[in-house]
Design an enzyme around this catalytic site. Structure first.
Site, PDB file in Angstrom:
ATOM      1  CB  ALA A 205      -0.918   0.016   1.225  1.00  0.00           C
ATOM      2  CB  ALA A 206       1.996   3.622  -2.015  1.00  0.00           C
ATOM      3  CB  SER A 208       0.208  11.820   0.196  1.00  0.00           C
ATOM      4  OG  SER A 208      -0.408  11.836   1.465  1.00  0.00           O
ATOM      5  CG  LEU A 209       1.738  12.044   4.587  1.00  0.00           C
ATOM      6  CD1 LEU A 209       1.283  12.338   6.010  1.00  0.00           C
ATOM      7  CD2 LEU A 209       2.455  13.232   3.988  1.00  0.00           C
ATOM      8  CB  VAL A 212       2.010  -0.234   4.280  1.00  0.00           C
ATOM      9  CG1 VAL A 212       1.850  -1.415   5.233  1.00  0.00           C
ATOM     10  CG2 VAL A 212       1.524   1.038   4.959  1.00  0.00           C
ATOM     11  CE  LYS A 227       1.461   4.548   8.778  1.00  0.00           C
ATOM     12  NZ  LYS A 227       0.101   5.120   8.840  1.00  0.00           N
ATOM     13  CG  ASP A 361      -8.152  10.246   6.393  1.00  0.00           C
ATOM     14  OD1 ASP A 361      -9.048  10.597   5.594  1.00  0.00           O
ATOM     15  OD2 ASP A 361      -7.022   9.870   6.031  1.00  0.00           O
TER      16      ASP A 361
END
Length: 532
Positions: A205-206, A208-209, A212, A227, A361
């Site tokens: 998983a990717a 903006s910050l 993983v 992460k 979020d």
């Protein structure tokens, strides 16, 4: 299917390890190592001994957390003064980034001007909103975050822009695996093979910050999500916020149509993003959230492994599950999306109105359905709190809406800190009446929550409201959950699902304000109301 959300940050404090070795690991396939046995609970006789073991484990955990905090001691916090010192003396860098932003946003502004002159500004709102979403994605992490933040601000953006920007995904390219693995070793002061018996060769998983990886701990055999922060992210975000803040000053001074203090909004938003850049803070957020809300059997919050966590690296329990908006995959496991969404609604109401500490979020990637039927919350980088007086005022606001008491609804905006006490709410009352009299033709329980958000958003956009960040995030949380439910059932109504919670609070809470709200809900002029 396994999914994890990404995001986070800090500074490395330990010496750099060999990059060649990290590159070799990056090229390697995922090694399926034999799981090692998880250390058993130390045996002891008598309940007193068991209690000592538990106390000892808690002490060990606190010490591990303290070591993680020490690793993140130099994590940055948002400081406008520090940004001015860092970037005010870099004219070439400032000019290059300014031109990049101006070209992107300038062309967009020119299109808006042309639309206005041609009389098609309203007609093209949806089209322009979609263009702005794509521009923010191209401009990188800061603007992705900015767009997501704007998607919760009905006092700044028209509804069409709110909807488009809410679809912003952190669909940014991954960074090299060798850099990620080097960061892990540098941050933790350990080699990869001393920590993990296996780690995925590329991110699963990717965002903006950060991105993983899936790994297996060597000491216990437990599967974890690791992460890792994106390299150079603080530098990029710092430069952008310095420039954006300068634009905010210009907007405050010259743009009369926007009544909100834009600089204050930018500062508040930047502070939240910088908090996301410290993974130890995120781990502590997860622990607090777990303590408050994971007491329910149907809610899952992953645990944190402090010995393998720092400002730039977060190691947490791996959660097996599927995104909450993948209805077919969920139902193939014998689960019902609506049951999971209802769990999310009840948990969100507790977050927003009971303890006041909430996940800010809750997009589909951060809500997973586990095979056991639990709702798992992920990614605790962005959290928020609702002041106690505001929690009571929100419940009272719902009561006033049910009773169609628009004068009281308008006065609620003082308690909610939407309006300063010197603003006259009299002109706002007709706007509320015009909207809700149409919207409430049916019973309130049949009302779509998004309809309320859009209607209130139109009112907020027209009048001098300053919506606190916590309230904007509340609207976003419930709108997201309702949107997920509508995938499964187009007739789902989040307000109807919320009724049991509100009824319980009004009937059982001893707070005098809520007692008065209950009386106001049930009685009018000394007689029972006719509840539609």
């Amino acid at each position: 299917m396994s999914l994890v959300s990404a995001g986070g940050y800090s500074f490395g404090l330990l010496p750099c390890r060999s990059r060649r070795r990290a590159k070799a690991i990056a090229k390697a396939a995922l090694v399926e190592a034999r799981p090692r046995a998880v250390p058993a609970l130390r045996k002891s006789s008598g309940s007193g001994s068991v209690q000592k073991v538990l106390v000892g484990d808690r002490a060990d955990d606190l010490q591990a957390e303290a070591r993680a905090m020490a690793r993140a001691v130099n994590a940055s916090v948002y400081s406008p003064e520090l940004l001015a010192r860092n970037y005010g003396s870099r004219p070439v860098q400032l000019l290059r980034r300014t031109l990049q932003i101006l070209v992107a946003l300038g062309s967009f502004s020119l299109k808006l001007l042309i639309d206005q002159r041609n009389g098609v500004l309203d007609q093209n709102k949806r089209k322009r909103a979609a263009e702005l979403r794509r521009i923010f994605t191209r401009l990188g992490p800061t603007f992705v975050k900015l767009g997501q933040g704007l998607s919760t601000r009905p006092d700044i953006c028209p509804p069409e822009y709110l909807e488009e920007l809410s679809e912003l995904q952190d669909a940014l390219p991954t960074f090299p695996d060798a850099e990620a693995f080097s960061c892990i070793e540098r941050e933790l002061g350990l080699t990869l093979d001393s920590i993990f018996s296996s780690i995925s060769p590329s991110p699963i998983a990717a965002a903006s910050l950060g991105q993983v990886y899936k790994a297996q701990l060597k000491y216990s055999g437990q599967i974890v999500a690791v992460k890792v922060q994106r390299p150079g992210i603080e530098e990029a975000i710092g430069l952008d916020f310095y420039l954006i803040r300068g634009v905010g000053f210009l907007i405050n001074k010259y743009v009369d149509i926007i009544t909100t203090d834009v600089v204050a909004l930018i500062d508040e938003f930047a502070s939240r993003v910088y908090q996301e850049l410290n993974y130890v803070q995120e781990g502590q957020n997860a622990r607090r959230f777990k303590k408050l809300y994971a007491d329910k059997e149907d809610v899952l919050v992953p645990d944190i492994f402090w010995d393998y966590t720092s400002g730039k690296v977060l190691t947490m329990e791996w959660v097996e599950g599927v995104k909450l908006n993948e209805q077919v995959a969920i139902e193939s496991q014998g689960l019902k999306v609506l049951d999971l969404v209802n769990t999310g609604i009840q948990c969100s109401l507790r977050q927003l109105l009971e303890y006041g500490y909430f996940h800010a979020d809750p997009h589909p990637g951060n809500l997973l359905a586990t095979p056991e039927g639990k709702l798992a919350f992920l990614d605790f980088g962005m959290m928020s709190e609702t002041p106690e007086e505001a929690r009571f005022a929100i419940i009272g606001h719902v009561v006033h809406m049910v009773n169609r008491d628009y004068e009281a609804m308008a006065r609620d905006y003082y308690a909610l800190d939407f309006l300063s006490p010197d603003v006259d709410v009299t002109p706002i009352v007709p706007a509320l009446r015009n909207f809700f009299d149409d919207a409430l033709n049916s019973s309130v329980s049949e009302l779509n929550f998004k309809t309320i958000v859009d209607g209130l958003g139109a009112v907020l956009y027209q009048y001098p409201f300053n919506v606190p960040a916590y309230y904007a995030l509340i609207l976003r949380s419930l709108t997201v959950l309702e949107g997920l439910a509508l995938y499964a059932d187009p007739n789902f109504k989040v307000l109807a699902a919320s009724y049991p919670y509100f009824a319980k609070r009004l009937l059982t809470d001893p707070n005098p304000y809520l007692r008065d709200a209950l009386v106001e809900l049930l009685f009018k002029d000394g007689r029972f109301r006719h509840m539609e």
